[in-house]
Design an enzyme around this catalytic site. Structure first.
Site, short mmCIF file in Angstrom:
data_model
loop_
_atom_site.label_atom_id
_atom_site.label_comp_id
_atom_site.label_asym_id
_atom_site.label_seq_id
_atom_site.Cartn_x
_atom_site.Cartn_y
_atom_site.Cartn_z
N TRP A 61 5.74 8.49 74.00
CA TRP A 61 6.64 9.39 74.74
C TRP A 61 5.82 10.05 75.84
O TRP A 61 4.78 10.65 75.55
CB TRP A 61 7.18 10.42 73.74
N ASP B 133 4.52 12.69 64.20
CA ASP B 133 5.66 13.18 64.98
C ASP B 133 6.92 12.58 64.35
O ASP B 133 7.12 11.36 64.35
CB ASP B 133 5.52 12.76 66.45
N LYS C 139 18.19 15.63 67.19
CA LYS C 139 19.02 14.42 67.10
C LYS C 139 19.81 14.41 65.80
O LYS C 139 21.00 14.15 65.80
CB LYS C 139 18.17 13.15 67.16
C1 LMR Z 1 13.76 11.26 74.93
O1 LMR Z 1 12.65 10.73 74.79
O2 LMR Z 1 14.63 10.85 75.69
C2 LMR Z 1 14.09 12.46 74.10
O3 LMR Z 1 13.06 12.75 73.22
C3 LMR Z 1 14.49 13.63 74.90
C4 LMR Z 1 13.36 14.22 75.67
O4 LMR Z 1 13.17 15.44 75.55
O5 LMR Z 1 12.66 13.51 76.39
#
Ligand code: LMR
Length: 397
Positions: free
Chosen positions: A131, A211, A246
């Protein structure tokens, strides 16, 4: 003199920025597969009924808006820790506890600052890819950020290469692992893989930070907790970040927690004293509403049952959309090429589409997904599968 004259503009957030671009698109047939938000068949992000009922109860019973304290709502923390670690987990008697945070992102930032302040000179290792916000959160906390391979250019999980890389990580460093529903790829480790990762973690004396933002969206609430509970049972120390965005549909209420497992009750209190200090400097005390909603649901058998059923329905819908997309790609001879979409877990799918193809999808067909090729499968509607398959075929063939 202008104080701001030297300030330069930075690019917008790669994920949240898509929301604005999508809203500005006037094409009625546009498709939003960007930010990780669940949508129902009507394209709406519903408030679960269990949440609505809990909110109605709170409206009647709430008597104060006073601060809720550094670690947040005690009932929320207790019930969420049970959800994550298992109701009867003996660790919860005195060796593990949760601190409430503003969302899972807040939990990650709290963990990052805790590592930076209390475990100096430890690097943190992130999966490649991960992420994007992981990268910036840990860098902002001043940590040395490294990467271990996870999914390669062939869009396949690379367990062996990952284990080899983790075996080279300096002793004592922190390793961030996605407990389930890997973001952005959707490729998860099997229980056997997790056991092998655990062995490396033990051998290298690493501190895992798990996570856990999508509990209930992969294989189910309990199944998704496999890695978390395995690591908690086998290791004396562990950090876990949990999100209610979520699974409770509480995105904008910013509801999450950082869980700590420590070697002893006494050490847990030492760590928690540091977390309260850091949190006080970040956000003082966390927001109350979302946590009160979650506490009301998890503390009430009827509401909890309703919520679990609603979560399971969301999970199954995403699974069926995954299968549906692969089927819809069949007439174009692309079912095999995209078969991984049905095997991945959670909201996201690393489609394997290139940045240029993603751009074409957006420019020509108003299909929005992250430039890396990540599609939010939970943003789809069954009646739009053919439309998406057609657009994918046009950019691929
Ligand atoms: C995402 O990766 O789209 C979600 O976790 C929302 C975010 O805050 O980025």
């Amino acid at each position: 003199m202008s104080h701001f004259a030297t300030i330069v503009r930075v690019p917008g957030d790669p994920i949240l920025g898509l929301m604005d671009a999508y809203r500005a698109d006037s094409n009625p047939a546009k498709l939003d597969l960007g930010v990780g938000v669940y949508k129902d068949a009507q394209g709406l992000t519903p408030i679960p009924r269990a949440v609505k009922l809990a909110e109605q109860g709170l409206l009647q019973s709430e008597t104060t808006k006073s601060y809720i304290g550094g670690h947040g709502d005690a009932l929320f923390c207790a019930r969420l820790a049970q959800l994550v670690l298992g109701v009867d987990n003996p660790l919860l008697q005195e060796r593990a506890a949760a601190s409430q945070t503003p969302g899972g992102t807040g939990a990650l930032r709290l963990a990052a600052d805790f590592i930076g302040r209390c475990l100096p000179n430890r690097g943190i290792w992130l999966s490649d890819p991960t992420w994007p916000i992981h990268e910036s959160i840990f860098a902002a906390a001043g940590l040395r950020v490294g990467h271990y391979p996870y999914v390669g250019a062939d869009n396949q999980l690379q367990v062996e290469t990952m284990l080899e890389a983790l075996n080279q990580v300096p002793k004592g460093d922190v390793v961030l692992l996605h407990a389930c529903c890997h973001n952005p790829t959707g490729f998860d480790l099997t229980p056997r893989d997790w056991k092998r990762v655990l062995e490396v973690v033990k051998a290298r004396e690493l501190l895992p930070l798990l996570d856990f933002a999508y509990q209930g969206f992969g294989d189910g609430l309990e199944q998704d907790a496999f890695a978390v509970r395995l690591f908690a049972a086998e290791l004396p120390e562990l950090l876990i970040t949990s999100s209610c965005s979520k699974n409770f549909g509480l995105y904008r209420e910013r509801t999450g927690a950082l869980l700590v497992c420590a070697e002893s009750a006494d050490k847990l209190q030492d760590v928690r004293s540091q977390l309260a200090f850091i949190a006080r400097n970040l956000w003082s005390t966390p927001p109350a509403h979302g946590a009160a909603v979650v506490a009301s649901i998890l503390d009430n058998a009827e509401l909890k049952r309703l919520w679990m059923d609603e979560l399971e329905a969301m999970r199954q819908r995403v699974v069926s959309l995954r299968l549906g997309l692969v089927q819809a790609l069949q007439p174009y001879g692309l079912a095999e090429r995209f078969a991984h979409i049905a095997q991945q877990r959670g909201m996201f799918s690393y489609t394997g589409l290139s940045p240029a193809q993603v751009q074409q999808l957006r420019d020509k067909y108003s299909v929005y997904m992250v430039g890396s090729g990540r599609a939010n499968m939970a943003g789809l509607a069954a009646q739009r599968l053919d439309q998406l398959a057609r657009a994918i075929a046009r950019v691929c063939i």
